[in-house]
Design a protein around this motif. Structure first.
Motif, PDB file in Angstrom:
ATOM      1  N   SER A  75       0.836  -1.214   0.000  1.00  0.00           N
ATOM      2  CA  SER A  75       0.000   0.000   0.000  1.00  0.00           C
ATOM      3  C   SER A  75       0.863   1.253   0.000  1.00  0.00           C
ATOM      4  CB  SER A  75      -0.916  -0.005   1.226  1.00  0.00           C
ATOM      5  OG  SER A  75      -1.813  -1.090   1.173  1.00  0.00           O
ATOM      6  N   GLN A  76       1.907   1.262   0.827  1.00  0.00           N
ATOM      7  CA  GLN A  76       2.777   2.438   0.876  1.00  0.00           C
ATOM      8  C   GLN A  76       3.415   2.702  -0.482  1.00  0.00           C
ATOM      9  OE1 GLN A  76       6.722   2.116   2.449  1.00  0.00           O
ATOM     10  NE2 GLN A  76       6.481   3.957   3.708  1.00  0.00           N
ATOM     11  N   ARG A  77       3.873   1.662  -1.130  1.00  0.00           N
ATOM     12  CA  ARG A  77       4.540   1.833  -2.417  1.00  0.00           C
ATOM     13  C   ARG A  77       3.545   2.230  -3.508  1.00  0.00           C
ATOM     14  NH1 ARG A  77       7.310  -1.314   0.820  1.00  0.00           N
ATOM     15  NH2 ARG A  77       9.550  -1.739   0.548  1.00  0.00           N
ATOM     16  N   LEU A  78       2.341   1.660  -3.475  1.00  0.00           N
ATOM     17  CA  LEU A  78       1.332   2.028  -4.465  1.00  0.00           C
ATOM     18  C   LEU A  78       0.941   3.498  -4.327  1.00  0.00           C
ATOM     19  CD1 LEU A  78      -1.074  -1.057  -4.477  1.00  0.00           C
ATOM     20  CD2 LEU A  78       0.518  -0.370  -6.275  1.00  0.00           C
ATOM     21  N   VAL A  79       0.719   3.943  -3.102  1.00  0.00           N
ATOM     22  CA  VAL A  79       0.366   5.349  -2.894  1.00  0.00           C
ATOM     23  C   VAL A  79       1.508   6.250  -3.353  1.00  0.00           C
ATOM     24  CG1 VAL A  79      -0.109   7.099  -1.138  1.00  0.00           C
ATOM     25  CG2 VAL A  79      -1.268   4.899  -1.047  1.00  0.00           C
ATOM     26  N   GLY A  80       2.744   5.840  -3.067  1.00  0.00           N
ATOM     27  CA  GLY A  80       3.890   6.632  -3.520  1.00  0.00           C
ATOM     28  C   GLY A  80       3.960   6.725  -5.029  1.00  0.00           C
ATOM     29  N   LEU A  81       3.699   5.618  -5.717  1.00  0.00           N
ATOM     30  CA  LEU A  81       3.718   5.629  -7.181  1.00  0.00           C
ATOM     31  C   LEU A  81       2.580   6.453  -7.759  1.00  0.00           C
ATOM     32  CD1 LEU A  81       4.642   1.892  -7.859  1.00  0.00           C
ATOM     33  CD2 LEU A  81       6.101   3.890  -8.244  1.00  0.00           C
ATOM     34  N   MET A  82       1.501   6.618  -6.997  1.00  0.00           N
ATOM     35  CA  MET A  82       0.394   7.453  -7.446  1.00  0.00           C
ATOM     36  C   MET A  82       0.565   8.902  -7.011  1.00  0.00           C
ATOM     37  SD  MET A  82      -3.028   5.020  -7.145  1.00  0.00           S
ATOM     38  CE  MET A  82      -2.777   4.464  -5.472  1.00  0.00           C
ATOM     39  N   GLY A  83       1.723   9.233  -6.418  1.00  0.00           N
ATOM     40  CA  GLY A  83       2.029  10.616  -6.080  1.00  0.00           C
ATOM     41  C   GLY A  83       1.675  11.035  -4.679  1.00  0.00           C
ATOM     42  N   GLY A  84       1.360  10.088  -3.786  1.00  0.00           N
ATOM     43  CA  GLY A  84       0.991  10.438  -2.417  1.00  0.00           C
ATOM     44  C   GLY A  84       1.922   9.815  -1.401  1.00  0.00           C
ATOM     45  N   GLU A  85       1.499   9.863  -0.155  1.00  0.00           N
ATOM     46  CA  GLU A  85       2.305   9.312   0.935  1.00  0.00           C
ATOM     47  C   GLU A  85       1.373   8.844   2.047  1.00  0.00           C
ATOM     48  OE1 GLU A  85       5.921  10.622   3.991  1.00  0.00           O
ATOM     49  OE2 GLU A  85       4.874  12.122   2.777  1.00  0.00           O
ATOM     50  N   ILE A  86       1.654   7.663   2.596  1.00  0.00           N
ATOM     51  CA  ILE A  86       0.873   7.133   3.711  1.00  0.00           C
ATOM     52  C   ILE A  86       1.568   7.498   5.022  1.00  0.00           C
ATOM     53  CG2 ILE A  86       0.218   5.021   4.928  1.00  0.00           C
ATOM     54  CD1 ILE A  86      -0.569   3.743   2.440  1.00  0.00           C
ATOM     55  N   THR A  87       0.784   7.958   5.983  1.00  0.00           N
ATOM     56  CA  THR A  87       1.300   8.206   7.325  1.00  0.00           C
ATOM     57  C   THR A  87       0.433   7.441   8.320  1.00  0.00           C
ATOM     58  OG1 THR A  87      -0.078  10.181   7.603  1.00  0.00           O
ATOM     59  CG2 THR A  87       2.145  10.496   6.708  1.00  0.00           C
ATOM     60  N   VAL A  88       0.961   7.243   9.519  1.00  0.00           N
ATOM     61  CA  VAL A  88       0.228   6.500  10.532  1.00  0.00           C
ATOM     62  C   VAL A  88       0.390   7.182  11.879  1.00  0.00           C
ATOM     63  CG1 VAL A  88       2.207   4.959  10.920  1.00  0.00           C
ATOM     64  CG2 VAL A  88      -0.081   4.245  11.641  1.00  0.00           C
ATOM     65  N   GLU A  89      -0.703   7.207  12.644  1.00  0.00           N
ATOM     66  CA  GLU A  89      -0.689   7.657  14.030  1.00  0.00           C
ATOM     67  C   GLU A  89      -1.242   6.513  14.869  1.00  0.00           C
ATOM     68  OE1 GLU A  89      -3.002  11.173  14.306  1.00  0.00           O
ATOM     69  OE2 GLU A  89      -1.834  12.275  12.801  1.00  0.00           O
ATOM     70  N   SER A  90      -0.499   6.113  15.892  1.00  0.00           N
ATOM     71  CA  SER A  90      -0.950   4.962  16.671  1.00  0.00           C
ATOM     72  C   SER A  90      -0.261   4.938  18.030  1.00  0.00           C
ATOM     73  CB  SER A  90      -0.655   3.661  15.909  1.00  0.00           C
ATOM     74  OG  SER A  90      -1.150   2.545  16.621  1.00  0.00           O
ATOM     75  N   ARG A  91      -0.959   4.341  18.984  1.00  0.00           N
ATOM     76  CA  ARG A  91      -0.398   4.060  20.295  1.00  0.00           C
ATOM     77  C   ARG A  91      -0.861   2.682  20.732  1.00  0.00           C
ATOM     78  NH1 ARG A  91      -1.306   8.213  24.886  1.00  0.00           N
ATOM     79  NH2 ARG A  91      -3.456   8.008  24.169  1.00  0.00           N
TER      80      ARG A  91
END
Length: 765
Positions: free
Chosen positions: A470-486
């Motif tokens: 998913s991270q790589r697909l979003v990057g190839l589509m021009g975006g970036e995945i971020t995550v917030e978690s505890r």
């Protein structure tokens, strides 16, 4: 007494005259000034220094008579050395310049402060012309600089005979100045350059231009080296070329490093190709038996089974599907890492994609107290992009949330906002109330085959590839995945994309899957088709034959490509299912031979490979479409529905066409009679467009090709005729890129699809 004084005065005058004559014979000019810097006396050498007689200079300021420069800057009167000597009461010395006519003269000036009573302080200036000496010194310094230069420097006469070389030249070539003097630089020839190379060099420098470039030369000891050389012509006073100066830089190490990099790049590319080929082969080897397992499991489910038997068969099918999902994930990651992932640009309904994805995943929650809901906000939902890859990302993120959430809720939120031009911004977030991720493990979750820790891997299963993909697909589509978690507080994954603004109706509103695209609006299957099945694997041949028989079709199996070619030449078939990898002759070569023989029956590739470029290779070989193994009955139904009219065989139009048109008309919100009229107009109008498109492709008219292909694609999409819109879209894309070479194969595919359309639907129109 008076006579004695007169005699002494005369003697003194005589002595002074002699002193003045002696001082005048000295090359240095001597000047005596008063305390105001006015000249009181000067030697005759001052005439030679100034280039004019000294008549009338007594009593004039030396700063006016001798205007000086220092380091190219004119000195003001107060900075003149005589002014400084009188101001400071101290001697002073230095080098200055004097502009004398058109010449710049270098002077060495020594000044003395004198105070011997009346009439007060004064200055004595001694000035020496050091122009020639400084010129010689400058030449010496320049020569030393050239000798110390790191680059090799060589001077030749106008014929190319060496007149001087520096030490770097000797160290580079092994030839000393004595050995090189009087010789031509052809002593360095390596034999690696032809006569034309040297002719071009001499033509350049003899024309007065600078030549520069790389050259492989030979040292005195016979070893080769590569140099970057710049040769500059030097003109004499009469304008004729008198000398050449060559500056040579040894670039052997750089060239060796470049060669190492090139070899490393070649090796890496070879390794990447080997990896891709390995994965393709592994895909084939795994998918081939998987096809049999899943196929026979599906066939068994049609039989009368006990509950225990049915449960066992269903478990077999489910396990096979899980294994197939793992294979697909590994292949996806490999495609991405090897730049082999292809992306589509089509119009689709984003809201529909999201709701369908959530509906697909909701059963995975089971009986857990978890609410899965969507929060969609925006005014525009028809977008242009790759629905398959976007759906894959959303499915991965939501499925990941379902896996790690035992209670609470999962929210998929999407925001769309219009931007300037034809662009939409998309903000997507998937939030859950699951187990969360420890802060020190957040950075690792996007690594391939990684999960937050080993315990989650054991408890929840999975490969750890979903987030990496998913991270790589979003990057190839021009975006970036971020995550917030505890840990213990759930997680939120976010990504932003910019997508094109689509027009409702264009693109059909539904993603077009390459392997299972509805063609000719999923026309109903005709019973009793004659099908040639080219499949070398006995188990897969049995599965496909059994499925086709149960659908009421006649199947003629062939175990090799050569056998399939012979059978197709001797018998008429409505459809050929062609395995790609077969012994003796593969499916693509068999297809090429069939097309060259004039056999136009639709051919659908069956492949266990799914790598980038496969579709293009299959279509270029003359195939109409392809499906990936394992092949299910649903896929076979869609294939048979796609080509149910028999294509080029001239069989009657399939039954049930009216019912199918009714379904499409309802989907489009129009009467079936209106759809029939539109379809009649489409078939009539687009036949001419098809001929014009063929002519534009043959003539290389890129603009006309793009226009006509777009026109055909848009109309076909609106009518849900994906078998026509698909190749038209490919032709349009090729024209947009300025390369019409792929358009030839796509044009043939488009023509066959259009012919099949006429025969499949013509009888009911």
């Amino acid at each position: 007494m008076k006579d004695r004084y007169t005699a002494q005065i005369d003697a003194l005058r005589s002595t002074l005259g002699k002193i003045e004559v002696a001082l005048g014979s000295i090359a240095d000019a001597i000047i005596w000034t008063d305390g105001e810097g006015r000249v009181q006396w000067c030697s005759a050498s001052f005439d030679r220094l100034m280039g004019r007689p000294r008549i009338g200079i007594l009593g004039k300021s030396l700063t006016e008579l001798l205007p000086l420069r220092e380091h190219g800057v004119d000195l003001p009167p107060e900075a003149h050395p005589v002014s400084l000597i009188l101001r400071d009461g101290a001697d002073r010395a230095g080098y200055y310049e004097l502009v004398r006519g058109d010449d710049l003269v270098s002077l060495e000036l020594t000044g003395h402060f004198v105070h011997i009573g009346s009439p007060g302080p004064s200055a004595i200036m001694v000035i020496r012309d050091v122009t020639q000496a400084r010129g010689i010194e400058q030449i010496r310094l320049q020569s030393a600089a050239l000798e110390a230069a790191a680059n090799a420097i060589v001077m030749t006469d106008h014929l190319g005979y060496v007149t001087w070389v520096n030490g770097a030249f000797s160290r580079l070539t092994g030839y000393s100045l004595d050995e090189a003097y009087g010789k031509k630089l052809s002593i360095l020839k390596s034999g690696r350059h032809d006569d034309a190379f040297y002719r071009g060099l001499w033509e350049t420098i003899l024309s007065g231009s600078v030549w520069q470039g790389e050259m492989i030369n030979c040292r005195r000891d016979g070893t080769l080296y590569t140099e970057y050389q710049m040769i500059t012509p030097v003109r004499a006073g009469d304008g004729a070329i008198g000398h050449f100066i060559a500056i040579k830089q040894d670039i052997s190490d750089r060239k060796a490093a470049e060669e190492e990099l090139r070899q490393a790049k070649t090796a890496a590319e070879g390794a990447n190709r080997a990896k891709s080929e390995f994965l393709a082969n592994m895909s084939h080897e795994i998918r081939t038996p998987m096809n049999s397992i899943m196929g026979f499991a599906a066939l068994l489910l049609d039989e009368e089974l006990s509950p225990e038997q049915r449960d066992a068969v269903e478990t077999i099918g489910q396990s096979a599907e899980r294994l197939l999902s793992l294979i697909n994930e590994i292949l996806d990651l490999s495609r991405i890492e090897s730049d082999g992932m292809a992306f589509e640009e089509i119009t689709f309904d984003l809201k529909e994609l999201v709701t369908e994805s959530v509906a697909l995943l909701r059963p995975g929650i089971g009986t857990r107290p978890v609410e899965l809901r969507c929060d969609l906000q925006g005014d525009w939902w028809h977008v242009v992009g790759d629905p398959l890859r976007l759906r894959q990302v959303i499915l991965n993120l939501v499925n990941n949330a379902i896996k790690f959430t035992d209670e609470g809720e999962i929210v998929l939120s999407l925001r769309t906002a219009e931007e300037a031009g034809d662009t939409l911004s998309l903000a997507c977030a998937v939030s859950d109330t699951g187990i969360g991720i420890a802060e020190d493990q957040v950075e690792t979750i996007f690594e391939a085959f990684s999960q937050a820790d080993g315990s989650t891997t054991r408890r929840y299963g999975g490969t750890g590839l979903g987030l990496a993909i998913s991270q790589r697909l979003v990057g190839l589509m021009g975006g970036e995945i971020t995550v917030e978690s505890r840990r213990g507080s759930g997680s939120t994954f976010r990504f932003d994309l910019r997508l094109g603004k689509g027009i409702p109706g264009e693109g059909g509103g539904k993603p077009r899957q390459t392997e299972a695209a509805d063609a000719i609006a999923s026309a109903p299957t005709k019973q009793g088709l004659a099908i040639l099945l080219a499949e070398d694997d006995p188990a897969n041949q049995k599965v496909a034959t059994a499925m086709l028989h149960r659908m009421g079709h006649r199947v003629s199996p062939a175990g090799t490509g050569a056998e399939a070619v012979g059978m197709a030449a001797d018998h008429d078939y409505d459809l050929i299912l062609m395995d790609v990898q077969m012994p003796e002759m593969d499916g693509m070569e068999a297809t090429r031979r069939l097309r060259r023989a004039g056999i136009t029956v639709p051919i659908v590739a069956m492949t266990a490979s799914a790598m980038k470029g496969d579709r293009e290779r299959f279509l270029a070989a003359g195939m109409d479409d392809y499906v990936a193994k394992p092949i299910s009955r649903d896929i076979l139904r869609r294939v048979l529905g796609r080509y149910g009219g028999g294509g080029e065989t001239g069989r009657a139009a399939p039954s049930g066409v009216t019912e199918t048109m009714q379904g499409i008309a309802e989907e489009l919100g129009i009467d079936v009679s209106d759809y029939r009229d539109i379809l009649i107009d489409f078939i009539g109008d687009k036949r001419q467009d098809l001929e014009d498109l063929r002519a534009a492709i043959d003539g290389g008219d890129v603009a006309a090709v793009q226009h006509l292909a777009h026109k055909i694609k848009g109309s076909a999409l609106n009518l849900r005729l994906d078998a026509v819109s698909g190749p038209a879209a490919s032709i349009e894309e090729a024209a947009r890129g300025g390369d019409l070479s792929p358009a030839q194969g796509e044009m043939e595919r488009l023509r066959r699809a259009f012919d099949a359309l006429e025969q499949a639907w013509g009888g009911s129109l």
